[in-house]
Design an enzyme around this catalytic site. Structure first.
Site, PDB file in Angstrom:
ATOM      1  N   HIS A  47      27.419 -29.167 -28.005  1.00 13.19           N
ATOM      2  CA  HIS A  47      26.050 -29.674 -28.124  1.00 13.19           C
ATOM      3  C   HIS A  47      25.269 -29.579 -28.712  1.00 13.19           C
ATOM      4  CE1 HIS A  47      22.145 -31.552 -26.764  1.00 13.19           C
ATOM      5  NE2 HIS A  47      21.334 -30.386 -26.871  1.00 13.19           N
TER       6      HIS A  47
ATOM      7  N   ASN B 182      19.306 -34.466 -32.116  1.00 15.61           N
ATOM      8  CA  ASN B 182      19.489 -33.432 -30.308  1.00 15.61           C
ATOM      9  C   ASN B 182      19.423 -35.149 -30.142  1.00 15.61           C
ATOM     10  OD1 ASN B 182      19.440 -33.076 -27.855  1.00 15.61           O
ATOM     11  ND2 ASN B 182      17.835 -31.426 -28.710  1.00 15.61           N
TER      12      ASN B 182
ATOM     13  N   CYS C 166      21.056 -31.457 -21.084  1.00  7.78           N
ATOM     14  CA  CYS C 166      21.371 -31.784 -22.565  1.00  7.78           C
ATOM     15  C   CYS C 166      22.656 -31.193 -21.719  1.00  7.78           C
ATOM     16  CB  CYS C 166      20.709 -31.206 -23.579  1.00  7.78           C
ATOM     17  SG  CYS C 166      19.815 -31.508 -23.601  1.00  7.78           S
TER      18      CYS C 166
HETATM   19  N1  ACO Z   1       8.293 -28.086 -40.271  1.00  2.00           N
HETATM   20  C1  ACO Z   1       7.784 -26.990 -40.181  1.00  2.00           C
HETATM   21  N2  ACO Z   1       7.250 -25.789 -40.102  1.00  2.00           N
HETATM   22  C2  ACO Z   1       7.499 -26.009 -38.735  1.00  2.00           C
HETATM   23  C3  ACO Z   1       7.980 -27.018 -37.523  1.00  2.00           C
HETATM   24  C4  ACO Z   1       7.878 -28.032 -38.552  1.00  2.00           C
HETATM   25  N3  ACO Z   1       8.765 -29.368 -38.106  1.00  2.00           N
HETATM   26  N4  ACO Z   1       8.198 -26.244 -36.736  1.00  2.00           N
HETATM   27  C5  ACO Z   1       7.936 -25.687 -36.132  1.00  2.00           C
HETATM   28  N5  ACO Z   1       7.253 -25.472 -37.511  1.00  2.00           N
HETATM   29  C6  ACO Z   1       7.048 -24.021 -37.741  1.00  2.00           C
HETATM   30  C7  ACO Z   1       5.935 -23.082 -36.903  1.00  2.00           C
HETATM   31  O1  ACO Z   1       4.848 -23.044 -36.634  1.00  2.00           O
HETATM   32  C8  ACO Z   1       6.282 -21.295 -37.229  1.00  2.00           C
HETATM   33  O2  ACO Z   1       5.262 -20.656 -38.226  1.00  2.00           O
HETATM   34  P1  ACO Z   1       4.392 -19.475 -37.929  1.00  2.00           P
HETATM   35  O3  ACO Z   1       5.569 -18.736 -38.438  1.00  2.00           O
HETATM   36  O4  ACO Z   1       3.254 -19.742 -39.057  1.00  2.00           O
HETATM   37  O5  ACO Z   1       3.936 -19.368 -36.544  1.00  2.00           O
HETATM   38  C9  ACO Z   1       7.408 -21.788 -38.557  1.00  2.00           C
HETATM   39  O6  ACO Z   1       7.576 -23.491 -38.473  1.00  2.00           O
HETATM   40  C10 ACO Z   1       8.500 -20.772 -37.218  1.00  2.00           C
HETATM   41  O7  ACO Z   1       8.396 -21.829 -36.171  1.00  2.00           O
HETATM   42  P2  ACO Z   1      10.375 -21.387 -35.067  1.00  2.00           P
HETATM   43  O8  ACO Z   1       9.571 -21.994 -33.428  1.00  2.00           O
HETATM   44  O9  ACO Z   1       9.238 -19.839 -34.888  1.00  2.00           O
HETATM   45  O10 ACO Z   1      11.367 -21.910 -36.059  1.00  2.00           O
HETATM   46  P3  ACO Z   1      12.424 -21.836 -35.771  1.00  2.00           P
HETATM   47  O11 ACO Z   1      13.446 -20.883 -36.625  1.00  2.00           O
HETATM   48  O12 ACO Z   1      12.936 -21.202 -34.268  1.00  2.00           O
HETATM   49  O13 ACO Z   1      12.935 -22.871 -35.340  1.00  2.00           O
HETATM   50  C11 ACO Z   1      13.930 -24.552 -34.011  1.00  2.00           C
HETATM   51  C12 ACO Z   1      12.606 -23.812 -34.338  1.00  2.00           C
HETATM   52  C13 ACO Z   1      14.404 -25.626 -34.724  1.00  2.00           C
HETATM   53  C14 ACO Z   1      13.241 -25.733 -32.631  1.00  2.00           C
HETATM   54  C15 ACO Z   1      14.136 -23.722 -32.710  1.00  2.00           C
HETATM   55  O14 ACO Z   1      13.753 -22.883 -32.476  1.00  2.00           O
HETATM   56  C16 ACO Z   1      15.549 -24.524 -32.189  1.00  2.00           C
HETATM   57  O15 ACO Z   1      16.689 -24.990 -32.346  1.00  2.00           O
HETATM   58  N6  ACO Z   1      15.711 -24.159 -30.645  1.00  2.00           N
HETATM   59  C17 ACO Z   1      16.572 -24.193 -29.677  1.00  2.00           C
HETATM   60  C18 ACO Z   1      16.419 -26.243 -29.673  1.00  2.00           C
HETATM   61  C19 ACO Z   1      17.447 -26.485 -28.435  1.00  2.00           C
HETATM   62  O16 ACO Z   1      18.635 -26.008 -28.759  1.00  2.00           O
HETATM   63  N7  ACO Z   1      16.421 -27.614 -27.474  1.00  2.00           N
HETATM   64  C20 ACO Z   1      18.237 -27.758 -26.657  1.00  2.00           C
HETATM   65  C21 ACO Z   1      17.808 -28.324 -25.371  1.00  2.00           C
HETATM   66  S1  ACO Z   1      17.293 -29.448 -26.017  1.00  2.00           S
HETATM   67  C22 ACO Z   1      16.839 -30.400 -24.020  1.00  2.00           C
HETATM   68  O17 ACO Z   1      17.452 -30.255 -23.284  1.00  2.00           O
HETATM   69  C23 ACO Z   1      16.180 -31.471 -23.499  1.00  2.00           C
END
Ligand code: ACO
Length: 363
Positions: free
Chosen positions: A290, A320, A111
């Site tokens: 990004h 993304n 990214c």
């Molecule tokens: N829908 C509903 N629930 C979901 C989903 C979904 N799509 N995805 C995960 N959950 C659930 C999980 O199972 C978890 O449930 P639990 O509490 O019962 O275990 C809960 O939601 C919370 O999950 P987290 O992973 O802790 O959620 P978080 O608030 O961290 O959000 C996210 C997830 C959006 C992926 C976030 O962590 C994020 O943006 N991370 C960074 C991503 C990024 O920057 N990527 C860049 C690089 S990508 C590249 O280089 C190709």
């Protein structure tokens, strides 16, 4: 003198897929996705190739720069989802739009690709232009390079596991391009900052699938995986083995770990590039980050003390798009009239590798 941004373009596939559409595929909801990421829809390529998207973005950028394909000396394509490895994605684009005078190659910095790509292109142009006509015996004679197309092209839908709700709601397809041009007058790019950090918990991977069981010299051998190559195992947010199928050719992500890395990386890169340029954050009129998560952008805005209104936020409509993301957002910022001649603009990114970086230029 320096490399100026002469034009910018983008292209999206026709099909828009909403959060409600995804809720038909996996256990998720529009409310969860919007609240946790800021994403409303993304575009998915079903009738378009990465070459189609990149060619359209490049053609758009060339038109805005008032240039013809023959004016381009260098093409760098950043991608983690090329149509083919050989020929390179850049070679396919070169042939498609008739960049007959350009050398062309691919670059993978996930990214952060756009920042790395622009840095490599501008460094090559600067080195070439500054060595022209230099009489010193130390002067390195190079290809004459005056103008470059730098394009991010992604079809992440091909490397997305559509049964994994933790990742499939995040990604989209698209392409973004920029024309860089040597200028004797304009300052162009003022400073850059690039950084790599080892991904020692494998929080962000996309394995090359290679099934060793079909390999004639190693009967019954296990599949290779990035974990086996590195001698480490992916772990979840509590530090337990992540238990993912490692050899499948899909993007796998430990979201919270990446989130923690991303928030620190974006703040560091923004501060470092300003320090290198001798420019204060207050002087930067537009920051193009990004587009991975609106919460990451809001965190960085607060931490850096730069009002959210000065950040270009495009994620809602496209998700993304990895290496395309920053250049697509830059194109949006220009199209919205948010960038005027003479403005100081920052591009800042982070991603797999792990990579991070920023670039500051005068529009
Ligand atoms: N829908 C509903 N629930 C979901 C989903 C979904 N799509 N995805 C995960 N959950 C659930 C999980 O199972 C978890 O449930 P639990 O509490 O019962 O275990 C809960 O939601 C919370 O999950 P987290 O992973 O802790 O959620 P978080 O608030 O961290 O959000 C996210 C997830 C959006 C992926 C976030 O962590 C994020 O943006 N991370 C960074 C991503 C990024 O920057 N990527 C860049 C690089 S990508 C590249 O280089 C190709």
């Amino acid at each position: 003198m320096g490399c100026r941004i002469a034009g910018c373009g983008k292209a999206l596939p026709q099909l828009a897929v909403t959060n409600d559409d995804l809720a038909q595929l996996v256990d998720t909801s529009d409310e969860w996705i919007v609240e946790r990421t800021g994403i409303h829809r993304r575009h998915i390529a079903i009738g378009e190739t990465a070459t189609d998207l990149a060619a359209a973005a490049c053609t758009d950028a060339l038109a805005r720069a008032d240039l013809a394909p023959a004016d381009i000396d260098l093409l760098i394509c950043m991608t983690i989802s090329p149509d083919s490895v050989v020929p390179s994605q850049a070679s396919l684009i070169r042939a498609r739009i008739g960049l007959d005078n350009a050398i062309a190659f691919d670059l993978n910095a996930a990214c952060t690709g756009c920042i790395y790509g622009m840095e490599v292109a501008s460094t090559m142009i600067e080195a070439s232009m500054l060595s022209q006509g230099v009489a010193s015996p130390l002067a390195h004679r190079r290809n004459p390079l005056r103008r470059a197309l730098v394009v991010g092209a992604e079809r992440l839908s091909r490397i997305t596991d559509w049964s994994d709700r933790a990742t499939c709601v995040l990604f989209g397809d698209g392409a973004g391009a920029v024309v860089l041009e040597w200028s004797e007058e304009a300052p162009g790019i003022l400073a850059s900052f690039l950084k790599n950090t080892d991904d020692d918990t494998l929080c962000l991977t996309c394995d090359q699938s290679f099934d060793m069981s079909t390999f004639p010299f190693a009967e019954g051998a296990a599949c290779e995986s990035v974990g086996a190559v590195m001698g480490i195992q992916a772990v979840d947010k509590e530090g337990n083995p992540a238990g993912i199928a490692p050899h499948l050719p899909f993007i796998r992500m430990q979201g919270q770990r990446v989130f923690k890395f991303a928030t620190a990386a974006i703040v560091e890169a923004a501060r470092e590039v300003c320090e290198r340029a001798g420019v204060s954050l207050d002087e930067v009129s537009c920051i193009v980050p990004h587009q991975a998560n609106d919460r990451i952008i809001r965190y960085a805005a607060k931490k850096l003390g730069v009002p959210y209104e000065r950040w270009q936020v495009s994620i809602g409509e496209v998700g993304n798009t990895s290496a395309s993301s920053v250049l697509m957002a830059l194109s949006d910022a220009y199209a919205a009239g948010r960038i005027q001649a003479g403005d100081k603009v920052m591009l800042v990114g982070f991603g797999g590798g792990l990579t991070s970086g920023a670039l500051l230029f005068v529009a």
